[in-house]
Write a protein that holds these residues in place. Structure first.
Motif, PDB file in Angstrom:
ATOM      1  N   LEU A  49      -4.937   4.898  -4.389  1.00 16.49           N
ATOM      2  CA  LEU A  49      -5.192   5.123  -3.136  1.00 16.49           C
ATOM      3  C   LEU A  49      -6.711   5.403  -3.012  1.00 16.49           C
ATOM      4  O   LEU A  49      -7.276   6.093  -3.776  1.00 16.49           O
TER       5      LEU A  49
ATOM      6  N   TRP B 101      -8.084  -4.060  -5.001  1.00 21.44           N
ATOM      7  CA  TRP B 101      -8.042  -3.893  -3.527  1.00 21.44           C
ATOM      8  C   TRP B 101      -8.694  -4.683  -2.610  1.00 21.44           C
ATOM      9  O   TRP B 101      -8.190  -5.196  -1.555  1.00 21.44           O
TER      10      TRP B 101
ATOM     11  N   THR C 237       0.934  -1.170   0.005  1.00 19.37           N
ATOM     12  CA  THR C 237       0.072  -0.004  -0.120  1.00 19.37           C
ATOM     13  C   THR C 237       0.884   1.442   0.070  1.00 19.37           C
ATOM     14  O   THR C 237       0.282   2.292  -0.398  1.00 19.37           O
TER      15      THR C 237
END
Length: 531
Positions: A348, A372, A340
Protein backbone atom coordinates in the motif's frame (compact mmCIF):
# COMPACT_ATOMS: atom_id res chain seq x y z
CA UNK A 1 27.50 6.71 -7.70
CA UNK A 2 29.65 3.67 -6.88
CA UNK A 3 28.15 0.21 -6.66
CA UNK A 4 27.89 -0.51 -2.93
CA UNK A 5 27.39 -3.63 -0.91
CA UNK A 6 29.54 -5.97 1.15
CA UNK A 7 33.12 -6.08 -0.14
CA UNK A 8 34.02 -9.31 -1.92
CA UNK A 9 37.35 -11.08 -2.22
CA UNK A 10 36.31 -12.69 -5.50
CA UNK A 11 37.93 -11.90 -8.83
CA UNK A 12 36.99 -8.77 -10.71
CA UNK A 13 34.84 -10.45 -13.36
CA UNK A 14 32.92 -12.72 -10.98
CA UNK A 15 32.05 -9.75 -8.81
CA UNK A 16 30.82 -7.81 -11.81
CA UNK A 17 28.80 -10.83 -12.99
CA UNK A 18 27.43 -11.12 -9.43
CA UNK A 19 28.28 -14.78 -9.03
CA UNK A 20 30.24 -16.60 -6.33
CA UNK A 21 33.94 -16.84 -7.17
CA UNK A 22 35.91 -19.96 -6.19
CA UNK A 23 38.94 -17.65 -5.67
CA UNK A 24 41.35 -20.15 -7.23
CA UNK A 25 44.84 -18.87 -8.04
CA UNK A 26 46.13 -17.62 -10.38
CA UNK A 27 42.74 -17.64 -12.15
CA UNK A 28 39.29 -18.80 -11.08
CA UNK A 29 37.40 -21.64 -12.73
CA UNK A 30 34.27 -19.54 -13.34
CA UNK A 31 36.15 -17.29 -15.75
CA UNK A 32 37.45 -20.31 -17.65
CA UNK A 33 33.90 -21.68 -17.99
CA UNK A 34 32.71 -18.20 -18.96
CA UNK A 35 35.25 -18.17 -21.78
CA UNK A 36 37.09 -15.05 -20.59
CA UNK A 37 40.56 -14.61 -19.11
CA UNK A 38 40.41 -14.13 -15.35
CA UNK A 39 41.41 -10.50 -14.63
CA UNK A 40 42.68 -11.39 -11.15
CA UNK A 41 41.74 -10.15 -7.73
CA UNK A 42 41.57 -6.40 -7.47
CA UNK A 43 39.53 -4.15 -5.15
CA UNK A 44 38.15 -2.09 -8.00
CA UNK A 45 34.52 -1.15 -8.81
CA UNK A 46 32.24 -0.34 -11.70
CA UNK A 47 32.11 3.39 -12.29
CA UNK A 48 29.02 5.11 -13.57
CA UNK A 49 28.76 8.56 -15.01
CA UNK A 50 26.36 9.81 -12.35
CA UNK A 51 28.21 12.19 -10.07
CA UNK A 52 31.20 14.48 -10.41
CA UNK A 53 32.86 12.77 -7.49
CA UNK A 54 32.76 9.40 -9.22
CA UNK A 55 34.01 10.90 -12.46
CA UNK A 56 37.08 12.18 -10.63
CA UNK A 57 37.59 8.77 -8.98
CA UNK A 58 37.27 7.01 -12.31
CA UNK A 59 39.85 9.25 -13.96
CA UNK A 60 42.19 8.83 -10.99
CA UNK A 61 41.86 5.04 -11.20
CA UNK A 62 42.72 5.10 -14.88
CA UNK A 63 45.86 7.15 -14.26
CA UNK A 64 47.03 4.96 -11.36
CA UNK A 65 46.65 1.75 -13.35
CA UNK A 66 48.37 3.07 -16.48
CA UNK A 67 51.60 1.18 -15.85
CA UNK A 68 49.93 -2.25 -15.84
CA UNK A 69 47.76 -2.13 -18.96
CA UNK A 70 48.71 -1.56 -22.57
CA UNK A 71 45.39 0.13 -23.26
CA UNK A 72 45.48 2.28 -20.17
CA UNK A 73 49.10 3.30 -20.81
CA UNK A 74 47.74 5.17 -23.82
CA UNK A 75 44.36 6.25 -22.43
CA UNK A 76 45.28 9.91 -22.78
CA UNK A 77 46.02 9.57 -26.51
CA UNK A 78 43.38 9.78 -29.27
CA UNK A 79 44.31 6.35 -30.65
CA UNK A 80 43.74 4.59 -27.34
CA UNK A 81 39.98 4.80 -27.63
CA UNK A 82 39.87 3.45 -31.16
CA UNK A 83 42.33 0.62 -30.49
CA UNK A 84 40.36 -0.51 -27.43
CA UNK A 85 37.17 -0.66 -29.47
CA UNK A 86 38.65 -2.01 -32.67
CA UNK A 87 37.05 0.95 -34.44
CA UNK A 88 38.20 4.13 -36.08
CA UNK A 89 38.99 7.06 -33.87
CA UNK A 90 35.85 8.63 -32.43
CA UNK A 91 35.15 12.32 -31.84
CA UNK A 92 36.64 13.98 -28.74
CA UNK A 93 33.36 14.03 -26.80
CA UNK A 94 33.00 10.29 -27.32
CA UNK A 95 36.50 9.66 -26.00
CA UNK A 96 35.74 11.68 -22.87
CA UNK A 97 32.48 9.83 -22.23
CA UNK A 98 34.06 6.41 -22.68
CA UNK A 99 36.92 7.29 -20.37
CA UNK A 100 34.44 7.68 -17.53
CA UNK A 101 33.37 4.06 -17.97
CA UNK A 102 36.87 2.66 -18.26
CA UNK A 103 37.87 -0.06 -15.78
CA UNK A 104 41.33 -1.59 -15.89
CA UNK A 105 41.89 -5.15 -17.16
CA UNK A 106 38.51 -5.44 -18.90
CA UNK A 107 37.34 -5.27 -22.51
CA UNK A 108 34.56 -2.95 -23.58
CA UNK A 109 32.25 -5.96 -23.93
CA UNK A 110 32.93 -6.89 -20.30
CA UNK A 111 32.37 -3.32 -19.14
CA UNK A 112 29.11 -3.18 -21.06
CA UNK A 113 27.95 -6.48 -19.55
CA UNK A 114 28.75 -5.33 -16.03
CA UNK A 115 26.90 -2.07 -16.52
CA UNK A 116 23.91 -3.76 -18.18
CA UNK A 117 23.53 -6.48 -15.54
CA UNK A 118 23.80 -3.87 -12.79
CA UNK A 119 21.16 -1.63 -14.36
CA UNK A 120 18.66 -4.10 -15.81
CA UNK A 121 18.81 -7.20 -13.61
CA UNK A 122 17.15 -6.95 -10.21
CA UNK A 123 16.87 -9.84 -7.79
CA UNK A 124 13.39 -10.48 -6.43
CA UNK A 125 14.05 -10.43 -2.72
CA UNK A 126 11.67 -11.04 0.17
CA UNK A 127 7.99 -11.87 -0.08
CA UNK A 128 7.34 -9.63 -3.07
CA UNK A 129 9.71 -11.50 -5.38
CA UNK A 130 9.59 -8.69 -7.93
CA UNK A 131 12.80 -9.08 -9.86
CA UNK A 132 13.64 -8.02 -13.38
CA UNK A 133 15.58 -10.31 -15.71
CA UNK A 134 17.14 -11.96 -12.65
CA UNK A 135 17.31 -15.24 -14.55
CA UNK A 136 19.52 -13.67 -17.22
CA UNK A 137 23.05 -13.72 -15.68
CA UNK A 138 23.03 -17.47 -14.85
CA UNK A 139 21.36 -18.29 -18.17
CA UNK A 140 23.94 -16.20 -20.00
CA UNK A 141 26.78 -17.88 -18.13
CA UNK A 142 25.56 -21.24 -19.44
CA UNK A 143 25.91 -20.14 -23.03
CA UNK A 144 29.63 -20.97 -23.14
CA UNK A 145 31.66 -19.92 -26.14
CA UNK A 146 29.54 -21.50 -28.89
CA UNK A 147 29.10 -18.07 -30.51
CA UNK A 148 32.87 -17.79 -30.92
CA UNK A 149 32.83 -21.03 -32.94
CA UNK A 150 30.06 -19.68 -35.18
CA UNK A 151 27.52 -22.32 -34.10
CA UNK A 152 23.83 -21.54 -34.49
CA UNK A 153 21.91 -22.47 -31.32
CA UNK A 154 19.59 -20.85 -28.75
CA UNK A 155 22.63 -20.33 -26.52
CA UNK A 156 24.46 -18.54 -29.31
CA UNK A 157 21.41 -16.41 -30.01
CA UNK A 158 21.08 -15.44 -26.36
CA UNK A 159 24.76 -14.59 -26.06
CA UNK A 160 24.66 -12.29 -29.07
CA UNK A 161 21.37 -10.73 -27.93
CA UNK A 162 22.75 -9.98 -24.47
CA UNK A 163 26.05 -8.65 -25.82
CA UNK A 164 24.28 -6.39 -28.34
CA UNK A 165 21.84 -5.03 -25.75
CA UNK A 166 24.59 -4.43 -23.23
CA UNK A 167 26.77 -2.60 -25.76
CA UNK A 168 23.87 -0.44 -26.89
CA UNK A 169 22.97 0.38 -23.27
CA UNK A 170 26.49 1.59 -22.53
CA UNK A 171 26.74 3.33 -25.91
CA UNK A 172 23.62 5.38 -25.18
CA UNK A 173 24.66 6.54 -21.72
CA UNK A 174 28.26 7.19 -22.82
CA UNK A 175 27.23 8.73 -26.18
CA UNK A 176 29.63 6.43 -28.03
CA UNK A 177 28.72 5.80 -31.71
CA UNK A 178 31.55 3.30 -32.10
CA UNK A 179 29.96 1.05 -29.45
CA UNK A 180 26.64 1.40 -31.26
CA UNK A 181 28.24 -0.05 -34.40
CA UNK A 182 29.36 -3.11 -32.43
CA UNK A 183 25.90 -3.40 -30.87
CA UNK A 184 24.13 -3.33 -34.22
CA UNK A 185 26.46 -5.98 -35.60
CA UNK A 186 25.64 -8.21 -32.64
CA UNK A 187 21.92 -7.54 -33.06
CA UNK A 188 22.07 -8.70 -36.67
CA UNK A 189 23.84 -11.91 -35.62
CA UNK A 190 21.24 -12.50 -32.88
CA UNK A 191 18.35 -12.08 -35.35
CA UNK A 192 19.89 -14.57 -37.79
CA UNK A 193 20.51 -17.06 -35.00
CA UNK A 194 16.96 -16.60 -33.68
CA UNK A 195 15.46 -17.34 -37.09
CA UNK A 196 17.51 -20.53 -37.20
CA UNK A 197 16.31 -21.57 -33.72
CA UNK A 198 12.66 -20.91 -34.57
CA UNK A 199 12.75 -23.43 -37.42
CA UNK A 200 12.93 -26.24 -34.86
CA UNK A 201 10.06 -26.60 -32.34
CA UNK A 202 12.44 -28.15 -29.79
CA UNK A 203 14.94 -25.29 -30.10
CA UNK A 204 12.20 -22.65 -30.19
CA UNK A 205 10.70 -23.88 -26.89
CA UNK A 206 13.99 -23.54 -24.96
CA UNK A 207 14.39 -20.90 -22.28
CA UNK A 208 17.39 -19.46 -24.13
CA UNK A 209 15.25 -18.77 -27.21
CA UNK A 210 12.51 -17.06 -25.21
CA UNK A 211 15.09 -15.04 -23.27
CA UNK A 212 16.64 -13.98 -26.58
CA UNK A 213 13.34 -12.48 -27.71
CA UNK A 214 13.05 -10.69 -24.36
CA UNK A 215 16.51 -9.17 -24.91
CA UNK A 216 15.86 -8.26 -28.54
CA UNK A 217 12.64 -6.47 -27.59
CA UNK A 218 14.55 -4.62 -24.88
CA UNK A 219 17.26 -3.72 -27.42
CA UNK A 220 14.57 -2.29 -29.68
CA UNK A 221 13.27 -0.10 -26.86
CA UNK A 222 16.74 1.03 -25.80
CA UNK A 223 17.43 2.16 -29.36
CA UNK A 224 13.92 3.60 -29.75
CA UNK A 225 13.64 1.94 -33.15
CA UNK A 226 10.16 0.46 -33.03
CA UNK A 227 7.86 0.22 -36.03
CA UNK A 228 6.00 3.38 -35.12
CA UNK A 229 4.97 2.52 -31.56
CA UNK A 230 4.63 -1.20 -32.26
CA UNK A 231 7.31 -3.71 -31.34
CA UNK A 232 8.76 -6.03 -33.97
CA UNK A 233 8.87 -8.87 -31.44
CA UNK A 234 5.27 -9.01 -30.16
CA UNK A 235 4.33 -11.71 -32.68
CA UNK A 236 7.35 -13.73 -31.55
CA UNK A 237 6.25 -13.49 -27.93
CA UNK A 238 2.75 -14.68 -28.77
CA UNK A 239 4.07 -17.61 -30.83
CA UNK A 240 6.51 -18.74 -28.14
CA UNK A 241 4.04 -18.37 -25.26
CA UNK A 242 1.64 -20.61 -27.14
CA UNK A 243 4.35 -23.09 -28.13
CA UNK A 244 5.77 -23.42 -24.62
CA UNK A 245 2.33 -24.05 -23.14
CA UNK A 246 1.44 -24.49 -19.49
CA UNK A 247 4.79 -26.00 -18.58
CA UNK A 248 6.52 -22.63 -18.76
CA UNK A 249 4.68 -21.56 -15.61
CA UNK A 250 5.93 -24.50 -13.55
CA UNK A 251 9.21 -22.84 -12.60
CA UNK A 252 10.28 -19.36 -11.53
CA UNK A 253 12.40 -18.56 -14.58
CA UNK A 254 9.70 -19.55 -17.04
CA UNK A 255 7.07 -17.61 -15.13
CA UNK A 256 9.22 -14.48 -15.02
CA UNK A 257 9.85 -14.62 -18.77
CA UNK A 258 6.17 -15.25 -19.40
CA UNK A 259 5.15 -12.26 -17.25
CA UNK A 260 7.48 -9.98 -19.22
CA UNK A 261 6.13 -11.20 -22.56
CA UNK A 262 2.50 -11.13 -21.43
CA UNK A 263 2.77 -7.56 -20.18
CA UNK A 264 4.59 -6.55 -23.37
CA UNK A 265 1.77 -8.02 -25.48
CA UNK A 266 -1.09 -6.47 -23.55
CA UNK A 267 0.47 -3.01 -23.52
CA UNK A 268 0.08 -3.07 -27.28
CA UNK A 269 -3.48 -4.39 -27.12
CA UNK A 270 -4.71 -1.91 -24.50
CA UNK A 271 -2.62 1.18 -25.18
CA UNK A 272 -2.23 0.89 -28.96
CA UNK A 273 -5.33 -1.06 -30.00
CA UNK A 274 -3.34 -3.95 -31.51
CA UNK A 275 -4.85 -7.38 -32.19
CA UNK A 276 -3.22 -10.63 -30.99
CA UNK A 277 -1.93 -13.00 -33.68
CA UNK A 278 -2.87 -16.15 -31.74
CA UNK A 279 -5.08 -17.12 -28.82
CA UNK A 280 -3.33 -16.83 -25.46
CA UNK A 281 -6.46 -16.58 -23.32
CA UNK A 282 -5.88 -20.20 -22.27
CA UNK A 283 -3.43 -18.91 -19.72
CA UNK A 284 -6.00 -16.87 -17.79
CA UNK A 285 -6.97 -19.86 -15.68
CA UNK A 286 -3.33 -20.36 -14.70
CA UNK A 287 -2.77 -16.88 -13.28
CA UNK A 288 -2.76 -16.67 -9.50
CA UNK A 289 -5.51 -14.33 -8.28
CA UNK A 290 -3.76 -14.04 -4.91
CA UNK A 291 -0.57 -12.68 -6.48
CA UNK A 292 -0.78 -8.86 -6.83
CA UNK A 293 0.98 -8.76 -10.20
CA UNK A 294 -0.84 -11.72 -11.74
CA UNK A 295 -4.23 -10.60 -10.44
CA UNK A 296 -3.64 -7.22 -12.12
CA UNK A 297 -2.65 -9.03 -15.33
CA UNK A 298 -5.88 -11.01 -15.07
CA UNK A 299 -8.00 -7.86 -14.72
CA UNK A 300 -6.18 -6.17 -17.62
CA UNK A 301 -6.72 -9.28 -19.75
CA UNK A 302 -10.48 -9.08 -19.23
CA UNK A 303 -10.40 -5.45 -20.31
CA UNK A 304 -8.46 -6.42 -23.44
CA UNK A 305 -11.04 -9.14 -24.18
CA UNK A 306 -13.75 -6.48 -24.07
CA UNK A 307 -11.76 -4.22 -26.37
CA UNK A 308 -11.15 -7.04 -28.84
CA UNK A 309 -14.82 -8.08 -28.85
CA UNK A 310 -15.74 -4.48 -29.67
CA UNK A 311 -13.29 -4.47 -32.58
CA UNK A 312 -14.77 -7.70 -33.94
CA UNK A 313 -18.40 -6.58 -33.76
CA UNK A 314 -20.40 -5.32 -36.76
CA UNK A 315 -20.39 -1.57 -37.28
CA UNK A 316 -22.33 0.40 -36.25
CA UNK A 317 -23.35 -1.46 -33.06
CA UNK A 318 -26.97 -1.44 -31.90
CA UNK A 319 -28.23 -0.27 -28.50
CA UNK A 320 -28.29 -3.72 -26.91
CA UNK A 321 -24.71 -4.38 -27.96
CA UNK A 322 -23.44 -1.10 -26.52
CA UNK A 323 -25.32 -1.69 -23.27
CA UNK A 324 -23.71 -5.14 -22.98
CA UNK A 325 -20.27 -3.57 -23.49
CA UNK A 326 -20.97 -1.01 -20.79
CA UNK A 327 -22.05 -3.77 -18.38
CA UNK A 328 -18.85 -5.70 -19.11
CA UNK A 329 -16.80 -2.52 -18.61
CA UNK A 330 -18.49 -1.86 -15.28
CA UNK A 331 -17.61 -5.40 -14.19
CA UNK A 332 -13.98 -4.74 -15.15
CA UNK A 333 -14.08 -1.53 -13.15
CA UNK A 334 -15.41 -3.37 -10.12
CA UNK A 335 -12.62 -5.97 -10.32
CA UNK A 336 -9.95 -3.30 -10.74
CA UNK A 337 -11.27 -1.33 -7.79
CA UNK A 338 -11.16 -4.53 -5.71
CA UNK A 339 -7.49 -5.04 -6.58
CA UNK A 340 -6.43 -2.38 -4.10
CA UNK A 341 -8.50 -3.94 -1.29
CA UNK A 342 -6.70 -7.28 -1.31
CA UNK A 343 -3.10 -6.09 -1.38
CA UNK A 344 -0.70 -6.95 1.43
CA UNK A 345 0.05 -4.04 3.73
CA UNK A 346 3.58 -3.71 2.36
CA UNK A 347 2.09 -2.98 -1.08
CA UNK A 348 0.00 0.00 0.00
CA UNK A 349 1.19 3.54 -0.75
CA UNK A 350 2.06 5.90 2.07
CA UNK A 351 0.92 9.52 1.92
CA UNK A 352 3.76 11.80 3.00
CA UNK A 353 4.66 15.45 2.47
CA UNK A 354 7.65 16.96 0.79
CA UNK A 355 9.83 19.66 2.31
CA UNK A 356 7.62 22.16 0.46
CA UNK A 357 4.46 20.67 1.98
CA UNK A 358 3.29 18.92 -1.21
CA UNK A 359 1.55 15.52 -0.78
CA UNK A 360 3.55 12.59 -2.18
CA UNK A 361 3.02 8.85 -2.43
CA UNK A 362 5.83 6.51 -1.39
CA UNK A 363 6.11 2.73 -1.29
CA UNK A 364 8.06 -0.10 0.25
CA UNK A 365 10.02 -0.52 -2.99
CA UNK A 366 10.37 1.34 -6.28
CA UNK A 367 9.16 -1.77 -8.12
CA UNK A 368 5.84 -1.53 -6.27
CA UNK A 369 5.46 2.09 -7.41
CA UNK A 370 5.92 0.88 -11.01
CA UNK A 371 3.16 -1.73 -10.64
CA UNK A 372 0.81 0.82 -9.12
CA UNK A 373 1.34 3.15 -12.08
CA UNK A 374 0.44 0.36 -14.50
CA UNK A 375 -2.73 -0.15 -12.46
CA UNK A 376 -3.58 3.55 -12.70
CA UNK A 377 -2.97 3.62 -16.44
CA UNK A 378 -5.33 0.65 -16.92
CA UNK A 379 -7.97 2.44 -14.83
CA UNK A 380 -7.61 5.52 -17.05
CA UNK A 381 -8.02 3.36 -20.18
CA UNK A 382 -11.20 1.83 -18.78
CA UNK A 383 -12.77 5.17 -17.78
CA UNK A 384 -12.13 6.52 -21.27
CA UNK A 385 -13.68 3.43 -22.82
CA UNK A 386 -16.79 3.74 -20.63
CA UNK A 387 -17.00 7.47 -21.32
CA UNK A 388 -17.04 6.94 -25.08
CA UNK A 389 -19.40 3.99 -24.87
CA UNK A 390 -21.80 6.12 -22.86
CA UNK A 391 -21.64 8.86 -25.50
CA UNK A 392 -22.30 6.27 -28.20
CA UNK A 393 -25.26 4.89 -26.27
CA UNK A 394 -26.80 8.32 -25.73
CA UNK A 395 -26.39 9.06 -29.42
CA UNK A 396 -28.19 5.83 -30.39
CA UNK A 397 -30.99 6.50 -27.90
CA UNK A 398 -31.43 10.05 -29.14
CA UNK A 399 -31.50 8.88 -32.74
CA UNK A 400 -34.16 6.21 -32.04
CA UNK A 401 -36.24 8.33 -29.70
CA UNK A 402 -39.72 9.28 -30.85
CA UNK A 403 -41.79 12.20 -29.62
CA UNK A 404 -43.62 11.33 -26.41
CA UNK A 405 -41.36 8.40 -25.47
CA UNK A 406 -40.55 8.21 -21.71
CA UNK A 407 -36.92 8.77 -20.66
CA UNK A 408 -34.76 5.66 -21.01
CA UNK A 409 -33.04 4.17 -17.98
CA UNK A 410 -29.88 3.98 -20.05
CA UNK A 411 -29.73 7.75 -20.38
CA UNK A 412 -28.43 8.01 -16.81
CA UNK A 413 -26.61 4.68 -16.75
CA UNK A 414 -23.17 6.28 -16.30
CA UNK A 415 -22.15 9.42 -14.50
CA UNK A 416 -19.59 11.06 -16.77
CA UNK A 417 -18.41 13.38 -14.01
CA UNK A 418 -17.49 10.31 -11.92
CA UNK A 419 -15.53 8.87 -14.85
CA UNK A 420 -13.59 12.12 -15.19
CA UNK A 421 -12.98 12.21 -11.45
CA UNK A 422 -11.38 8.72 -11.54
CA UNK A 423 -9.14 9.76 -14.46
CA UNK A 424 -8.04 12.88 -12.61
CA UNK A 425 -7.44 10.90 -9.41
CA UNK A 426 -5.31 8.31 -11.23
CA UNK A 427 -3.36 11.04 -13.01
CA UNK A 428 -2.70 12.94 -9.79
CA UNK A 429 -1.65 9.84 -7.86
CA UNK A 430 0.73 8.85 -10.65
CA UNK A 431 2.41 12.26 -10.55
CA UNK A 432 2.62 12.17 -6.75
CA UNK A 433 4.48 8.85 -7.05
CA UNK A 434 7.14 10.20 -9.42
CA UNK A 435 9.60 11.67 -6.85
CA UNK A 436 9.80 8.32 -5.05
CA UNK A 437 9.98 6.35 -8.32
CA UNK A 438 12.92 8.53 -9.36
CA UNK A 439 14.57 7.95 -5.98
CA UNK A 440 14.46 11.68 -5.23
CA UNK A 441 12.78 11.09 -1.86
CA UNK A 442 12.77 8.20 0.60
CA UNK A 443 9.73 6.42 2.00
CA UNK A 444 9.11 9.31 4.42
CA UNK A 445 9.33 11.95 1.71
CA UNK A 446 12.76 13.20 2.76
CA UNK A 447 15.14 14.26 -0.04
CA UNK A 448 17.71 11.58 -0.77
CA UNK A 449 21.43 12.08 -1.10
CA UNK A 450 22.51 11.41 -4.72
CA UNK A 451 25.59 9.63 -3.33
CA UNK A 452 23.50 7.29 -1.15
CA UNK A 453 22.83 3.85 -2.67
CA UNK A 454 20.02 3.02 -0.26
CA UNK A 455 17.29 4.05 -2.72
CA UNK A 456 18.80 3.66 -6.19
CA UNK A 457 16.65 3.86 -9.30
CA UNK A 458 18.02 1.50 -11.89
CA UNK A 459 17.36 1.60 -15.61
CA UNK A 460 15.00 -1.39 -15.26
CA UNK A 461 12.72 0.66 -13.00
CA UNK A 462 12.91 3.69 -15.27
CA UNK A 463 11.94 1.35 -18.11
CA UNK A 464 8.85 0.32 -16.15
CA UNK A 465 7.70 3.93 -15.84
CA UNK A 466 7.62 4.66 -19.56
CA UNK A 467 4.31 3.23 -20.79
CA UNK A 468 2.07 4.28 -17.86
CA UNK A 469 3.47 7.82 -17.94
CA UNK A 470 3.08 8.03 -21.71
CA UNK A 471 -0.54 6.92 -21.65
CA UNK A 472 -1.49 9.25 -18.82
CA UNK A 473 0.29 12.13 -20.56
CA UNK A 474 -1.43 11.40 -23.86
CA UNK A 475 -4.89 10.41 -22.76
CA UNK A 476 -5.36 11.36 -19.13
CA UNK A 477 -6.31 14.78 -17.83
CA UNK A 478 -3.00 16.20 -16.61
CA UNK A 479 -2.67 19.81 -15.59
CA UNK A 480 0.03 21.94 -17.27
CA UNK A 481 2.28 21.33 -14.27
CA UNK A 482 1.73 17.58 -14.47
CA UNK A 483 2.39 17.62 -18.23
CA UNK A 484 5.75 19.30 -17.60
CA UNK A 485 6.55 16.82 -14.81
CA UNK A 486 5.85 13.75 -16.94
CA UNK A 487 7.73 15.11 -19.95
CA UNK A 488 10.72 15.78 -17.72
CA UNK A 489 10.69 12.19 -16.46
CA UNK A 490 10.47 10.73 -19.97
CA UNK A 491 13.33 12.97 -21.06
CA UNK A 492 15.42 11.86 -18.09
CA UNK A 493 14.80 8.17 -18.72
CA UNK A 494 15.60 8.63 -22.39
CA UNK A 495 18.73 10.71 -21.91
CA UNK A 496 20.29 9.78 -18.57
CA UNK A 497 19.33 6.09 -18.59
CA UNK A 498 19.74 5.71 -22.34
CA UNK A 499 16.29 4.21 -23.08
CA UNK A 500 15.39 6.01 -26.30
CA UNK A 501 11.81 4.66 -26.34
CA UNK A 502 11.04 7.25 -23.66
CA UNK A 503 12.04 10.06 -26.03
CA UNK A 504 10.02 8.49 -28.84
CA UNK A 505 6.91 8.30 -26.66
CA UNK A 506 7.37 11.84 -25.40
CA UNK A 507 7.35 13.07 -28.99
CA UNK A 508 4.32 10.93 -29.83
CA UNK A 509 2.44 12.26 -26.81
CA UNK A 510 3.17 15.78 -28.03
CA UNK A 511 1.74 14.89 -31.44
CA UNK A 512 -1.36 13.26 -29.94
CA UNK A 513 -2.08 16.18 -27.71
CA UNK A 514 -1.74 18.58 -30.59
CA UNK A 515 -1.15 22.13 -29.49
CA UNK A 516 1.14 22.20 -26.45
CA UNK A 517 -1.36 24.47 -24.71
CA UNK A 518 -4.31 22.15 -25.36
CA UNK A 519 -5.16 19.64 -22.63
CA UNK A 520 -8.19 17.91 -24.07
CA UNK A 521 -8.57 14.15 -23.79
CA UNK A 522 -8.30 12.31 -27.13
CA UNK A 523 -11.43 10.43 -28.18
CA UNK A 524 -11.34 6.65 -28.09
CA UNK A 525 -13.74 5.14 -30.58
CA UNK A 526 -15.91 2.04 -30.11
CA UNK A 527 -13.08 -0.12 -31.47
CA UNK A 528 -10.88 0.90 -28.58
CA UNK A 529 -8.44 2.73 -30.87
CA UNK A 530 -7.66 6.40 -30.45
CA UNK A 531 -9.30 8.62 -33.06
Amino acid sequence: MVYGGKPSTGCYLCRKRKIKCDEARPSCRNCAIYGRPCPGYRPDAVFRNETRKVERLAKKDISSSSSSSAIDRQAHTPTAQSSALGEKQGPPHEESALTLHRVADATWEQRALCYFFDQFTITGEGEDGMGHLEYLPPLYARCGDSSARGEMSPSTCLRWAVDATALMTLANVAHAPSLMVKARQGYGKAIRSLREALTSPDQAAKDETFASVVLLSLYEDITGERNGLFSSHTAGFEFLMKLRGEGQLDHRRGRDMFNFAYAHTYVEILALGDKPRCDIDWVLGLLDENDPIESLMLAASKLSQLSLSMQASPSPPDQAMVESWIAAGQQCEFELSQWTLHLPGRWLPLVVYSAQGEPLLTYNRISIAVIWNYYRAVRVMLQQLLFNLNRTLLSIIQKNKRPGDPPSQAESNLDESSLRAVIQEMTTDTCRSIPFALSEVDTLGRPTNPNDNKYPMRAAQGYGLIWPLWYILSCGMPTPTQVHQIRTVLSRVGSSLGIKLALLLAGEAERMRGDANSFQTPVVGPSGRQE
